[in-house]
Design a protein around this motif. Structure first.
Motif, PDB file in Angstrom:
ATOM      1  N   SER A  86       8.368  58.907  35.168  1.00 12.08           N
ATOM      2  CA  SER A  86       7.885  58.417  36.459  1.00 12.08           C
ATOM      3  C   SER A  86       6.681  57.505  36.265  1.00 12.08           C
ATOM      4  N   ASN A  87       6.543  56.579  37.212  1.00 16.46           N
ATOM      5  CA  ASN A  87       5.374  55.702  37.269  1.00 16.46           C
ATOM      6  C   ASN A  87       4.518  56.157  38.437  1.00 16.46           C
ATOM      7  N   LYS A  88       3.229  56.292  38.227  1.00 18.49           N
ATOM      8  CA  LYS A  88       2.316  56.683  39.295  1.00 18.49           C
ATOM      9  C   LYS A  88       1.292  55.575  39.463  1.00 18.49           C
ATOM     10  N   VAL A  89       1.200  55.046  40.681  1.00 17.13           N
ATOM     11  CA  VAL A  89       0.297  53.942  40.972  1.00 17.13           C
ATOM     12  C   VAL A  89      -0.611  54.365  42.114  1.00 17.13           C
ATOM     13  N   GLU A  90      -1.907  54.183  41.921  1.00 16.86           N
ATOM     14  CA  GLU A  90      -2.895  54.498  42.955  1.00 16.86           C
ATOM     15  C   GLU A  90      -3.192  53.225  43.753  1.00 16.86           C
ATOM     16  N   LEU A  91      -3.000  53.288  45.068  1.00 18.32           N
ATOM     17  CA  LEU A  91      -3.229  52.127  45.933  1.00 18.32           C
ATOM     18  C   LEU A  91      -4.437  52.404  46.817  1.00 18.32           C
ATOM     19  N   LYS A  92      -5.493  51.592  46.656  1.00 19.11           N
ATOM     20  CA  LYS A  92      -6.709  51.778  47.446  1.00 19.11           C
ATOM     21  C   LYS A  92      -7.028  50.543  48.276  1.00 19.11           C
ATOM     22  N   LYS A  93      -6.025  49.698  48.513  1.00 19.27           N
ATOM     23  CA  LYS A  93      -6.245  48.487  49.287  1.00 19.27           C
ATOM     24  C   LYS A  93      -6.221  48.825  50.770  1.00 19.27           C
ATOM     25  N   HIS A  94      -6.308  47.792  51.607  1.00 15.04           N
ATOM     26  CA  HIS A  94      -6.199  48.069  53.026  1.00 15.04           C
ATOM     27  C   HIS A  94      -4.727  48.261  53.383  1.00 15.04           C
ATOM     28  N   ASN A  95      -4.473  48.730  54.613  1.00 14.88           N
ATOM     29  CA  ASN A  95      -3.161  49.246  54.995  1.00 14.88           C
ATOM     30  C   ASN A  95      -2.017  48.269  54.775  1.00 14.88           C
ATOM     31  N   ARG A  96      -2.162  47.029  55.196  1.00 17.82           N
ATOM     32  CA  ARG A  96      -1.041  46.090  55.084  1.00 17.82           C
ATOM     33  C   ARG A  96      -0.682  45.793  53.634  1.00 17.82           C
ATOM     34  N   LYS A  97      -1.668  45.756  52.759  1.00 19.09           N
ATOM     35  CA  LYS A  97      -1.394  45.550  51.339  1.00 19.09           C
ATOM     36  C   LYS A  97      -0.639  46.746  50.764  1.00 19.09           C
ATOM     37  N   VAL A  98      -1.005  47.952  51.204  1.00 20.52           N
ATOM     38  CA  VAL A  98      -0.318  49.153  50.740  1.00 20.52           C
ATOM     39  C   VAL A  98       1.139  49.124  51.189  1.00 20.52           C
ATOM     40  N   TYR A  99       1.369  48.785  52.454  1.00 15.13           N
ATOM     41  CA  TYR A  99       2.736  48.739  52.973  1.00 15.13           C
ATOM     42  C   TYR A  99       3.551  47.680  52.227  1.00 15.13           C
ATOM     43  N   GLY A 100       2.953  46.535  51.965  1.00 12.78           N
ATOM     44  CA  GLY A 100       3.641  45.472  51.240  1.00 12.78           C
ATOM     45  C   GLY A 100       4.001  45.887  49.827  1.00 12.78           C
ATOM     46  N   THR A 101       3.105  46.598  49.167  1.00  7.57           N
ATOM     47  CA  THR A 101       3.378  47.064  47.817  1.00  7.57           C
ATOM     48  C   THR A 101       4.521  48.070  47.810  1.00  7.57           C
ATOM     49  N   ILE A 102       4.550  48.941  48.804  1.00  7.22           N
ATOM     50  CA  ILE A 102       5.632  49.925  48.891  1.00  7.22           C
ATOM     51  C   ILE A 102       6.961  49.234  49.147  1.00  7.22           C
ATOM     52  N   VAL A 103       6.974  48.258  50.049  1.00  3.74           N
ATOM     53  CA  VAL A 103       8.209  47.529  50.342  1.00  3.74           C
ATOM     54  C   VAL A 103       8.677  46.755  49.121  1.00  3.74           C
ATOM     55  N   ASN A 104       7.756  46.130  48.406  1.00  2.00           N
ATOM     56  CA  ASN A 104       8.126  45.385  47.201  1.00  2.00           C
ATOM     57  C   ASN A 104       8.706  46.300  46.129  1.00  2.00           C
ATOM     58  N   SER A 105       8.176  47.505  46.013  1.00  2.00           N
ATOM     59  CA  SER A 105       8.660  48.400  44.965  1.00  2.00           C
ATOM     60  C   SER A 105       9.964  49.086  45.335  1.00  2.00           C
ATOM     61  N   THR A 106      10.358  49.053  46.603  1.00  2.00           N
ATOM     62  CA  THR A 106      11.611  49.694  47.007  1.00  2.00           C
ATOM     63  C   THR A 106      12.694  48.664  47.304  1.00  2.00           C
TER      64      THR A 106
END
Length: 152
Positions: A86-106
């Motif tokens: 598994s890969n574990k990534v810690e996201l501490k950006k603001h909300n829209r950046k977090v959502y974008g990162t999740i969408v990009n990874s899925t």
């Protein structure tokens, strides 16, 4: 897990799992799951992080933010190394950046696009719970009580 099909694994663990939590009684019984890679906490085959080879887990971060856990699909290469699966990534950006990162990874990398909305919803709920709550303002008197307070 790579030696068995996911359907067989689900049939074996469906009724016998330490992650099962049953609530309610009679016809209104609901079955939940406490699996770390289960986004909606529903005990279903689609949402199970143990059964599916591709699973996504979103948990609160250490200080603020969320940590995203994504399982790798190369079980043949890392089958005997659970920490490398598994890969574990810690996201501490603001909300829209977090959502974008999740969408990009899925969705954009063709990795379980059916879990995109559930992953974003869970991250949103976690980030909302981490926000500092504003104090409730003092209620102003209205009507006759306001007139009495103005006279005094």
């Amino acid at each position: 897990m790579s030696n068995y099909s996911s359907d067989l694994f689900w049939e074996l663990t469906r009724n016998r799992s330490s992650y099962i939590v049953k609530r309610g009684h009679g016809t209104s019984k609901v079955i939940f799951s406490k699996e770390p890679l289960n986004l909606t906490n529903k005990h279903t085959r689609k949402q199970s992080g143990l059964v599916n080879e591709q699973a996504i887990g979103i948990q609160p971060g250490t200080e603020r933010g969320v940590s995203v856990v994504i399982t790798k699909t190369s079980h043949e290469k890392n089958g005997n190394k659970p920490a490398a699966l598994s890969n574990k990534v810690e996201l501490k950006k603001h909300n829209r950046k977090v959502y974008g990162t999740i969408v990009n990874s899925t969705t954009k990398h063709y990795y379980r696009p059916d879990l995109r909305q559930d992953a974003v919803s869970r991250a949103s709920a976690i980030l909302y719970s981490q926000r500092a709550k504003k104090p409730t303002p003092e209620k102003k008197p209205r009507g006759s009580k306001a007139k009495k307070a103005a006279e005094a």
